[in-house]
Each structure stands twice: as structure tokens, then as C-alpha cells.
Motif scaffolding. Sequence first.
Motif, PDB file in Angstrom:
ATOM      1  N   ASN A  84       0.838  -1.129   0.041  1.00 53.59           N
ATOM      2  CA  ASN A  84      -0.167   0.017  -0.007  1.00 53.59           C
ATOM      3  C   ASN A  84       0.923   1.303   0.031  1.00 53.59           C
ATOM      4  OD1 ASN A  84       0.590   0.642   2.946  1.00 53.59           O
ATOM      5  ND2 ASN A  84      -0.711  -1.125   3.233  1.00 53.59           N
ATOM      6  N   GLY A  85       0.034   2.435  -0.144  1.00 54.75           N
ATOM      7  CA  GLY A  85       0.977   3.646  -0.285  1.00 54.75           C
ATOM      8  C   GLY A  85       1.708   3.745   0.969  1.00 54.75           C
ATOM      9  N   PHE A  86       1.214   3.853   2.058  1.00 52.44           N
ATOM     10  CA  PHE A  86       1.958   3.917   3.444  1.00 52.44           C
ATOM     11  C   PHE A  86       3.169   3.299   3.598  1.00 52.44           C
ATOM     12  CE2 PHE A  86       2.895   3.588   7.990  1.00 52.44           C
ATOM     13  CZ  PHE A  86       2.968   4.988   8.144  1.00 52.44           C
ATOM     14  N   ASP A  87       3.183   1.905   3.086  1.00 53.45           N
ATOM     15  CA  ASP A  87       4.292   1.090   3.315  1.00 53.45           C
ATOM     16  C   ASP A  87       5.378   1.451   2.341  1.00 53.45           C
ATOM     17  OD1 ASP A  87       5.731  -0.965   4.057  1.00 53.45           O
ATOM     18  OD2 ASP A  87       4.872  -2.525   2.889  1.00 53.45           O
ATOM     19  N   ALA A  88       4.924   1.997   1.127  1.00 50.23           N
ATOM     20  CA  ALA A  88       5.904   2.249   0.128  1.00 50.23           C
ATOM     21  C   ALA A  88       6.672   3.516   0.542  1.00 50.23           C
ATOM     22  CB  ALA A  88       4.925   2.700  -1.100  1.00 50.23           C
ATOM     23  N   LEU A  89       5.881   4.422   1.331  1.00 53.63           N
ATOM     24  CA  LEU A  89       6.549   5.766   1.773  1.00 53.63           C
ATOM     25  C   LEU A  89       7.563   5.362   2.762  1.00 53.63           C
ATOM     26  CD1 LEU A  89       6.787   8.862   1.919  1.00 53.63           C
ATOM     27  CD2 LEU A  89       4.796   8.719   3.548  1.00 53.63           C
ATOM     28  N   THR A  90       7.281   4.479   3.598  1.00 55.15           N
ATOM     29  CA  THR A  90       7.782   4.021   4.729  1.00 55.15           C
ATOM     30  C   THR A  90       9.252   3.332   4.031  1.00 55.15           C
ATOM     31  OG1 THR A  90       5.900   3.661   6.260  1.00 55.15           O
ATOM     32  CG2 THR A  90       8.141   2.622   6.866  1.00 55.15           C
ATOM     33  N   GLN A  91       9.003   2.474   3.401  1.00 50.77           N
ATOM     34  CA  GLN A  91      10.290   1.908   2.629  1.00 50.77           C
ATOM     35  C   GLN A  91      11.113   2.738   1.945  1.00 50.77           C
ATOM     36  OE1 GLN A  91      10.249  -2.086   1.449  1.00 50.77           O
ATOM     37  NE2 GLN A  91       7.990  -2.545   1.847  1.00 50.77           N
ATOM     38  N   CYS A  92      10.503   3.767   1.211  1.00 48.89           N
ATOM     39  CA  CYS A  92      11.306   4.790   0.374  1.00 48.89           C
ATOM     40  C   CYS A  92      12.182   5.617   1.265  1.00 48.89           C
ATOM     41  CB  CYS A  92      10.256   5.623  -0.462  1.00 48.89           C
ATOM     42  SG  CYS A  92       9.752   4.468  -1.881  1.00 48.89           S
ATOM     43  N   THR A  93      11.484   5.913   2.435  1.00 45.66           N
ATOM     44  CA  THR A  93      12.207   6.590   3.602  1.00 45.66           C
ATOM     45  C   THR A  93      13.518   6.154   4.056  1.00 45.66           C
ATOM     46  OG1 THR A  93      10.140   7.972   4.189  1.00 45.66           O
ATOM     47  CG2 THR A  93      11.984   8.107   5.727  1.00 45.66           C
ATOM     48  N   SER A  94      13.302   4.851   4.397  1.00 48.69           N
ATOM     49  CA  SER A  94      14.291   4.108   4.995  1.00 48.69           C
ATOM     50  C   SER A  94      15.304   3.502   3.933  1.00 48.69           C
ATOM     51  CB  SER A  94      13.725   2.945   5.734  1.00 48.69           C
ATOM     52  OG  SER A  94      13.166   2.135   4.995  1.00 48.69           O
ATOM     53  N   LEU A  95      14.847   3.058   2.693  1.00 51.28           N
ATOM     54  CA  LEU A  95      15.668   2.729   1.619  1.00 51.28           C
ATOM     55  C   LEU A  95      16.266   3.345   0.672  1.00 51.28           C
ATOM     56  CD1 LEU A  95      13.713  -0.693   1.289  1.00 51.28           C
ATOM     57  CD2 LEU A  95      15.772  -0.551   2.773  1.00 51.28           C
ATOM     58  N   ALA A  96      15.465   4.559   0.589  1.00 52.37           N
ATOM     59  CA  ALA A  96      15.936   5.554  -0.632  1.00 52.37           C
ATOM     60  C   ALA A  96      16.099   4.907  -2.108  1.00 52.37           C
ATOM     61  CB  ALA A  96      17.115   6.142  -0.252  1.00 52.37           C
ATOM     62  N   PRO A  97      15.374   4.102  -2.556  1.00 54.87           N
ATOM     63  CA  PRO A  97      15.589   3.537  -3.752  1.00 54.87           C
ATOM     64  C   PRO A  97      15.607   4.501  -4.788  1.00 54.87           C
ATOM     65  CG  PRO A  97      13.319   3.078  -3.238  1.00 54.87           C
ATOM     66  CD  PRO A  97      14.007   3.739  -2.006  1.00 54.87           C
ATOM     67  N   ASP A  98      16.284   4.253  -6.060  1.00 58.05           N
ATOM     68  CA  ASP A  98      16.156   5.192  -7.015  1.00 58.05           C
ATOM     69  C   ASP A  98      14.744   5.366  -7.813  1.00 58.05           C
ATOM     70  OD1 ASP A  98      18.983   5.791  -7.118  1.00 58.05           O
ATOM     71  OD2 ASP A  98      19.230   3.639  -7.984  1.00 58.05           O
ATOM     72  N   VAL A  99      14.081   4.257  -7.737  1.00 61.46           N
ATOM     73  CA  VAL A  99      12.682   4.425  -8.617  1.00 61.46           C
ATOM     74  C   VAL A  99      11.990   3.698  -7.781  1.00 61.46           C
ATOM     75  CG1 VAL A  99      11.537   3.690 -10.510  1.00 61.46           C
ATOM     76  CG2 VAL A  99      13.870   4.602 -10.782  1.00 61.46           C
ATOM     77  N   ALA A 100      10.604   3.903  -7.591  1.00 63.46           N
ATOM     78  CA  ALA A 100       9.385   3.350  -7.063  1.00 63.46           C
ATOM     79  C   ALA A 100       8.602   3.320  -7.682  1.00 63.46           C
ATOM     80  CB  ALA A 100       8.785   4.185  -5.562  1.00 63.46           C
ATOM     81  N   LEU A 101       8.114   1.963  -8.372  1.00 63.46           N
ATOM     82  CA  LEU A 101       7.231   1.650  -9.329  1.00 63.46           C
ATOM     83  C   LEU A 101       5.784   1.536  -8.565  1.00 63.46           C
ATOM     84  CD1 LEU A 101       8.435  -1.194 -11.298  1.00 63.46           C
ATOM     85  CD2 LEU A 101       7.784   0.982 -12.231  1.00 63.46           C
TER      86      LEU A 101
END
Length: 215
Positions: free
Chosen positions: A38-55
Motif C-alpha cells: 500500500n501507499g503508506f508502506d511504500a512511503l515508509t520503505q522509500c524513507t528508509s531504503l531510498a531506492p532510485d525508483v518506486a514503481l
Amino acid sequence: MSDRVTVLIADDHEAVRTGVAAILRSDPAIEIVGEAENGFDALTQCTSLAPDVALVDLRMPGTDGIWATERITAETPTRVLVLTTFDSDDLIVRALAAGAHGYLLKATRGAELVQAVHHVAADRHVIDPAVAGSVIAQLNRRPEVQPTPALPTLTAREAEVLALLAQGLTNQQIADRLRIGVTTVKTHVGALYDKTGATSRVQLGALGAGAAGGG
């Protein structure tokens, strides 16, 4: 500088995440660093992992892709590539206004998806050819905001933020460019909405481009 691209996949269907991951792993330069339901989990992981791209899929339970796109692009360095089945003109425009670097339909061929991920990682925008024409038509149908009375009242910093919005920069990128906090950027963007009457980042960007062209 490494050519490796790190990717997070956000979709509420496990089968879709598995299939997309398999396609992307066919390119040894792409590394899947996370998956979100879901969107919240995506934001949490992007915050911690800082991937280049989120699909990011648009329709997910709880917090949807539009919300996730806006938060991810505002609060992290990750660029968002929307990957969805929905080709609604309004959804496409809303996703791009939220800061998405690209919009692809799930019918996209594997090789094209891999290429799109690399393009977005390189700060290039990607729009699925199947929807590009309708997006342009939708934007052209939107009423233009008349900026002339409001622009003279902008502060110097607001004018700088508006000019960077016209270049398609996210809140985080604007903050980095101007060496200010993301919260401060959001405050200036809010002031720009109030002063210009714009209702989306797309309209603000158009105003900024018009002001630059007219100057």
C-alpha cells in the motif's frame, strides 16, 4: 558513478509484484530492494531504503498511489514511476501533478518497462504512448490561470520556487537546489496556490514557464 538502479515495487497484488520483479531482474543493472502492499508502506520503505525508483500502482487499499506519489516525491529522493491498469485522463494528470516522473500501463512490454525504469532513474520523464495523446488533450482543455495580477506580489523566494516547479522539480529537489527544508518549500508552494489561484502543480508549472517566457 554506478549505473545500478535500485527499485521498490508497490502493488497490492503479490502476483503482480512477483511478475514485475522477475522482469526487472532480467537486467543485472536493476536491483529490487523492497516491495510494498500500500501507499503508506511504500512511503515508509522509500524513507528508509531510498531506492532510485518506486514503481507505484494507483489503486491500493488504505493509502492509494496518488497519495504515495506526492509524499514519496516530496519527502524522499526517490522518483516515482506509476505502473497501473487505469488509463483515466484525470488519474494520469493527477499522478503527474503529484510528482510522478512517468506513467505506464501494465500492458507495457517487459523490455519497455526496464528501459522506462532506467529513464526515470536518470531523471527523464516517461509517458506510455497509449495515453500520451489524451494527457496532452486533457491539459489543453483545462482553463488557463491568469497569473498577471498575482505574479508581481510574489516574494523573491516564491518566484524561485515557481521557476523550479516549471522545470518539473519535486519539493525535495527544490529544497536541495535552494538549500532549504522541504517543509519550507511546501509553505512556499501553498502560498503560490493562494496567490495564483492554481489548483495543481501542473498549473503552477505552466504559470512559471509562462512567466519565464514572458520575461
